[in-house]
Structures are given as structure tokens and as C-alpha cells.
Design an enzyme around this catalytic site. Structure first.
Site, mmCIF file in Angstrom:
data_model
loop_
_atom_site.group_PDB
_atom_site.id
_atom_site.type_symbol
_atom_site.label_atom_id
_atom_site.label_comp_id
_atom_site.label_asym_id
_atom_site.label_seq_id
_atom_site.Cartn_x
_atom_site.Cartn_y
_atom_site.Cartn_z
ATOM 1 N N SER A 143 30.874 -27.531 -33.504
ATOM 2 C CA SER A 143 31.126 -26.281 -32.784
ATOM 3 C C SER A 143 32.375 -25.622 -33.361
ATOM 4 O O SER A 143 33.298 -26.321 -33.811
ATOM 5 C CB SER A 143 31.353 -26.555 -31.299
ATOM 6 O OG SER A 143 31.814 -25.374 -30.640
ATOM 7 N N TYR A 157 35.654 -31.083 -24.822
ATOM 8 C CA TYR A 157 34.511 -30.721 -25.675
ATOM 9 C C TYR A 157 34.974 -30.395 -27.091
ATOM 10 O O TYR A 157 34.391 -30.855 -28.075
ATOM 11 C CB TYR A 157 33.808 -29.519 -25.047
ATOM 12 C CG TYR A 157 32.718 -28.890 -25.886
ATOM 13 C CD1 TYR A 157 31.417 -29.390 -25.856
ATOM 14 C CD2 TYR A 157 32.972 -27.780 -26.691
ATOM 15 C CE1 TYR A 157 30.407 -28.810 -26.616
ATOM 16 C CE2 TYR A 157 31.974 -27.190 -27.444
ATOM 17 C CZ TYR A 157 30.699 -27.704 -27.400
ATOM 18 O OH TYR A 157 29.701 -27.132 -28.156
HETATM 19 P P1 NAP Z 1 21.350 -26.526 -24.460
HETATM 20 O O1 NAP Z 1 20.539 -25.288 -24.531
HETATM 21 O O2 NAP Z 1 22.141 -26.819 -23.223
HETATM 22 O O3 NAP Z 1 20.391 -27.770 -24.782
HETATM 23 C C1 NAP Z 1 20.931 -29.063 -24.765
HETATM 24 C C2 NAP Z 1 19.908 -30.039 -25.273
HETATM 25 O O4 NAP Z 1 20.540 -31.329 -25.344
HETATM 26 C C3 NAP Z 1 18.724 -30.198 -24.341
HETATM 27 O O5 NAP Z 1 17.600 -30.440 -25.140
HETATM 28 C C4 NAP Z 1 19.083 -31.424 -23.514
HETATM 29 O O6 NAP Z 1 17.968 -32.122 -23.008
HETATM 30 C C5 NAP Z 1 19.774 -32.249 -24.575
HETATM 31 N N1 NAP Z 1 20.682 -33.280 -24.055
HETATM 32 C C6 NAP Z 1 21.766 -33.122 -23.224
HETATM 33 N N2 NAP Z 1 22.335 -34.316 -22.990
HETATM 34 C C7 NAP Z 1 21.617 -35.231 -23.680
HETATM 35 C C8 NAP Z 1 21.681 -36.644 -23.823
HETATM 36 N N3 NAP Z 1 22.646 -37.364 -23.213
HETATM 37 N N4 NAP Z 1 20.770 -37.269 -24.606
HETATM 38 C C9 NAP Z 1 19.792 -36.564 -25.219
HETATM 39 N N5 NAP Z 1 19.669 -35.229 -25.119
HETATM 40 C C10 NAP Z 1 20.564 -34.578 -24.351
HETATM 41 O O7 NAP Z 1 22.406 -26.609 -25.671
HETATM 42 P P2 NAP Z 1 22.552 -25.795 -27.039
HETATM 43 O O8 NAP Z 1 23.384 -24.603 -26.780
HETATM 44 O O9 NAP Z 1 21.236 -25.658 -27.708
HETATM 45 O O10 NAP Z 1 23.483 -26.807 -27.824
HETATM 46 C C11 NAP Z 1 22.993 -27.658 -28.840
HETATM 47 C C12 NAP Z 1 24.189 -28.182 -29.616
HETATM 48 O O11 NAP Z 1 24.906 -27.061 -30.154
HETATM 49 C C13 NAP Z 1 25.203 -28.950 -28.767
HETATM 50 O O12 NAP Z 1 25.704 -30.044 -29.503
HETATM 51 C C14 NAP Z 1 26.297 -27.948 -28.523
HETATM 52 O O13 NAP Z 1 27.551 -28.545 -28.302
HETATM 53 C C15 NAP Z 1 26.265 -27.170 -29.831
HETATM 54 N N6 NAP Z 1 26.874 -25.837 -29.737
HETATM 55 C C16 NAP Z 1 26.327 -24.875 -28.942
HETATM 56 C C17 NAP Z 1 26.938 -23.638 -28.861
HETATM 57 C C18 NAP Z 1 26.405 -22.519 -28.003
HETATM 58 O O14 NAP Z 1 27.115 -21.502 -27.847
HETATM 59 N N7 NAP Z 1 25.212 -22.627 -27.462
HETATM 60 C C19 NAP Z 1 28.099 -23.399 -29.592
HETATM 61 C C20 NAP Z 1 28.617 -24.396 -30.382
HETATM 62 C C21 NAP Z 1 27.995 -25.612 -30.447
HETATM 63 P P3 NAP Z 1 17.264 -31.705 -21.575
HETATM 64 O O15 NAP Z 1 16.443 -30.470 -21.875
HETATM 65 O O16 NAP Z 1 16.431 -32.874 -21.220
HETATM 66 O O17 NAP Z 1 18.381 -31.424 -20.621
#
Ligand code: NAP
Length: 248
Positions: A143, A157
Site C-alpha cells: 500500500s 496498517y
Molecule cells: P476488500 O475489497 O476489502 O477485499 C478484501 C479481500 O480480502 C476479500 O476478498 C476478503 O474476503 C479477503 N480477506 C480479508 N481477510 C482475510 C483473511 N484473513 N484471509 C483470507 N482472505 C481475507 O479489499 P481491497 O481494497 O480489494 O484490498 C486488497 C488488498 O489491497 C489489501 O491487501 C489492501 O490492504 C490493499 N490495498 C487496498 C487499497 C484500497 O484503497 N482499496 C489501497 C492500498 C492497498 P471476504 O470477501 O471473505 O471478506
């Protein structure tokens, strides 16, 4: 032969976009999820509509037995494991460090750091050429928080993502001679449900407007970079940390 990838947190957001784009390129996709089976099944359907094969795979990345089972399932179902998108991650509600309790800190580091390390370890065990593997690729999802620090929101985080950057640098050197490339992407403000889980559903739209590109990014825009890093087009790229953050 069709390649197989495990995407942790593949049920929603960035993971789902990766699954769909990889499916369109003919990959077989293990769609890991923690709890939301319906979302994982929708991702599987999207992969299949795009032309790939996919399977929903439950499991908590912070649980070692679950991680072993996730990789075993991919190997047994698709006959191989060629890549890992180490994507599962969580945030907790905005807070100063002084107000964070132990349970929150443990969970953020268990999922974002321990979980990512366990998944990378399993990928290394199964893909390294000196352990009988055929080589492969790991893309870690870090991130922009790793370099911004996220004060007053979630320094826990941010620190967890700093660990992902450092793991990427070390593992790229460790696994390069063993046939495995390791890179990371650092998304910025991306329009997914993670912000709602941190109590601020409009966070990406609100803060995205003040970035150099003037808007939040989409999950597909991050996934395109991940798909490129997984591809042979990136065959000489390892140890790279790619900002996908609209200039933030
Ligand atoms: P999201 O929409 O909240 O989706 C999270 C995903 O992770 C879901 O598939 C969830 O499964 C799964 N998950 C959560 N806890 C888990 C666990 N303990 N074991 C296995 N799976 C788990 O998140 P996102 O925004 O796509 O983020 C994906 C990655 O990008 C993360 O690492 C996040 O830190 C990073 N990121 C995101 C952003 C942003 O702005 N969105 C920015 C920087 C970095 P369920 O569907 O079953 O809950």
C-alpha cells in the site's frame, strides 16, 4: 499448458479484478476468501465468463493449516501452482495508536504480515526450482500507506505494509536464483469495500479528488499492473515495488 494462480482475498475488490483479468488470459484461478462465500462464487462466475477456470477456496491467511490447505487445493484441482497474488488484507477503524487495543493490533499484523509471509513461504516451497518446483511469480499487495505512514488513521496498517515491501526486497533476492520472481504493487486510494470496513465508505472518493490524477483508482487499474507483473512481459522484473497510486 494452462497456468494456475492462487489469489488470496480473491472474492472482492482488487483480488476479484485480478481473478477476472487472469481468467480472460486463460489462467486457472484459486479464489481464496475469508467469509464471504457468495462473493467468491460471483468471482468464480466472472472468471468462467471471461474464459478461465476457477474455484472458491475458503481460508484465513493468518491460519497456517488453512494456508497449507489452500495451496493443496490449487495443486490438486489444477495440477500445478505457478503464481501467488498475496492480496488479502484488512484495515481497522481510524484511530491514533494511543487508542488501539491489543486485539486490533494483533489481528492487523496477523492477517497483513503473518498471513502474507505464510502464503509467500508456501509459494516458495512449491515453486522454487531447488525444491522440485517449476519456478513462478509472486506479487505482493502492499500500500502507499507503507511510505505515507497513515497518521491518525492506521499506523498499524501502514507498518504492516512496510513489512510487505521489505519482504518483497528480501524474497526477490532469495528466490531469484531459484526461478521465482517477487514484486509488489502499492495501491493508493482505490474504490473498494475496504474503506467501509474501516468505517469510511466514501474515503477513496473524498481523498482521491486531491491526488495528482484527481480521482480514486479502480480495482481493475491495480489488477492490470498485477497481471503485467505476473506475465512473461515482466520476465526481467523482480524486487520491484510499483506505485499504482495516481501520483499520491
Ligand atoms: P476488500 O475489497 O476489502 O477485499 C478484501 C479481500 O480480502 C476479500 O476478498 C476478503 O474476503 C479477503 N480477506 C480479508 N481477510 C482475510 C483473511 N484473513 N484471509 C483470507 N482472505 C481475507 O479489499 P481491497 O481494497 O480489494 O484490498 C486488497 C488488498 O489491497 C489489501 O491487501 C489492501 O490492504 C490493499 N490495498 C487496498 C487499497 C484500497 O484503497 N482499496 C489501497 C492500498 C492497498 P471476504 O470477501 O471473505 O471478506
Amino acid at each position: 499448458m494452462t497456468k494456475a494462480v492462487l489469489i488470496t482475498g480473491g472474492s472482492r475488490g482488487i483480488g476479484r479484478s485480478c481473478a477476472r483479468l487472469l481468467g480472460a488470459q486463460g489462467w486457472s484461478v484459486g479464489v481464496n476468501y475469508a467469509q464471504n462465500r457468495a462473493a467468491a462464487q460471483e468471482t468464480v462466475a466472472e472468471v468462467e465468463r471471461a474464459g478461465g477456470r476457477a474455484l472458491p477456496i475458503p481460508g484465513d491467511v493468518a491460519n497456517e493449516a488453512d494456508v497449507l490447505a489452500m495451496f493443496d487445493t490449487v495443486q490438486q484441482t489444477f495440477g500445478r501452482v505457478d503464481a501467488l497474488v498475496n492480496n488479502a488484507g484488512i484495515v481497522a477503524p481510524s484511530s491514533q495508536l494511543a487508542d488501539m487495543d491489543l486485539a486490533r493490533l494483533k489481528r492487523v499484523f496477523d492477517v497483513n504480515v503473518l498471513g502474507a509471509y505464510l502464503c509467500a513461504r508456501e509459494a516458495a516451497r512449491r515453486m522454487s526450482t531447488d525444491r522440485g518446483g517449476a519456478g513462478g511469480v509472486i506479487v505482493n499487495v502492499s500500500s502507499a500507506a507503507a511510505r505515507l505512514g497513515s497518521p491518525n488513521e492506521y499506523v498499524d496498517y501502514a507498518g504492516s505494509k512496510g513489512a510487505i515491501d521489505t519482504m518483497t526486497l528480501g524474497l526477490a533476492k532469495e528466490l531469484g536464483p531459484r526461478g521465482v520472481r517477487v514484486n509488489a504493487v502499492r495501491p493508493g486510494l482505490i474504490d473498494t469495500e475496504i474503506h467501509a470496513s474501516g468505517g469510511k465508505p466514501d474515503r477513496a472518493a473524498q481523498l482521491g479528488a486531491s491526488t495528482p490524477l484527481g480521482r480514486p483508482g479502480s480495482a481493475d487499474e491495480v489488477a492490470q499492473s498485477i497481471v503485467w507483473l505476473l506475465s512473461d512481459a515482466a520476465s526481467y522484473v523482480t524486487g520491484a515495488i510499483l506505485d499504482v497510486a495516481g501520483g499520491r
